[in-house]
Design an enzyme around this catalytic site. Structure first.
Site: not given
Length: 173
Positions: A97-98, A136, A143, A145
């Site tokens: 996911i970017y 990161n 993730y 959360k």
């Protein structure tokens, strides 16, 4: 922000995917990796031939986040034998996911994640999992959360640099 659309990518989108992939990976990791390692990774991982093969794999899914006709992020999911680690065949891997840096904090990643949840539900995955670089912190927080917990670690090679990824999962059933 105007209406964000999440669209399934096809082989016709390979150059768009290549562009957003290279842009977002560079924005995320160029400052903390050598130029040589970054160049090699971007050339290999986002080569048009490699992306086309991945787009043609029925066990992988790509989605583009589009805002006002501009691609601002993307998602890559893997199922079955397309998963990068030998996990449960009934699991869904979120490989990427970017989101473009200028759109961080604008709920684009959350919309892409919602798409992943939808696919997980459709395929009746028992859990979702991913690997995220331990440094990161923004992604690890995202993730966490969303209900993911660490279950292991693995080594991710970026050129000649070995980095530790946290393996995280979210049980669905």
């Amino acid at each position: 922000m105007n209406t964000l659309k999440i669209t399934k990518a096809t082989t016709e989108d390979v150059l768009k995917l290549q562009s957003i992939g290279r842009q977002t990976f560079s924005e995320t990791f160029a400052d903390v990796n050598s130029e040589e390692n970054m160049k090699r990774y971007l050339e290999e991982s986002f080569a048009a031939e490699k992306l086309t093969a991945e787009l043609n794999n029925p066990s992988s899914y790509f989605y583009l986040a589009v805002l006002d006709e501009k691609i601002v992020g993307y998602l890559k999911l893997n199922t079955s034998d397309a998963q990068t680690e030998k996990e449960d065949l009934n699991a869904l891997e979120i490989e990427r996911i970017y989101v473009a840096k200028e759109f961080h904090g604008k709920k684009v990643a959350q919309a892409l994640y919602a798409q992943a949840e939808e696919i997980a539900e459709e395929i009746k995955a028992s859990y979702m999992w991913l690997g995220v670089w331990e440094k990161n912190f923004r992604a690890v927080s995202f993730y966490t959360k969303n209900g993911f917990v660490q279950f292991d670690t693995h080594i991710f090679r970026l050129g000649d640099d070995e980095q530790t990824d946290l393996m995280m999962k979210k049980v669905l059933i």
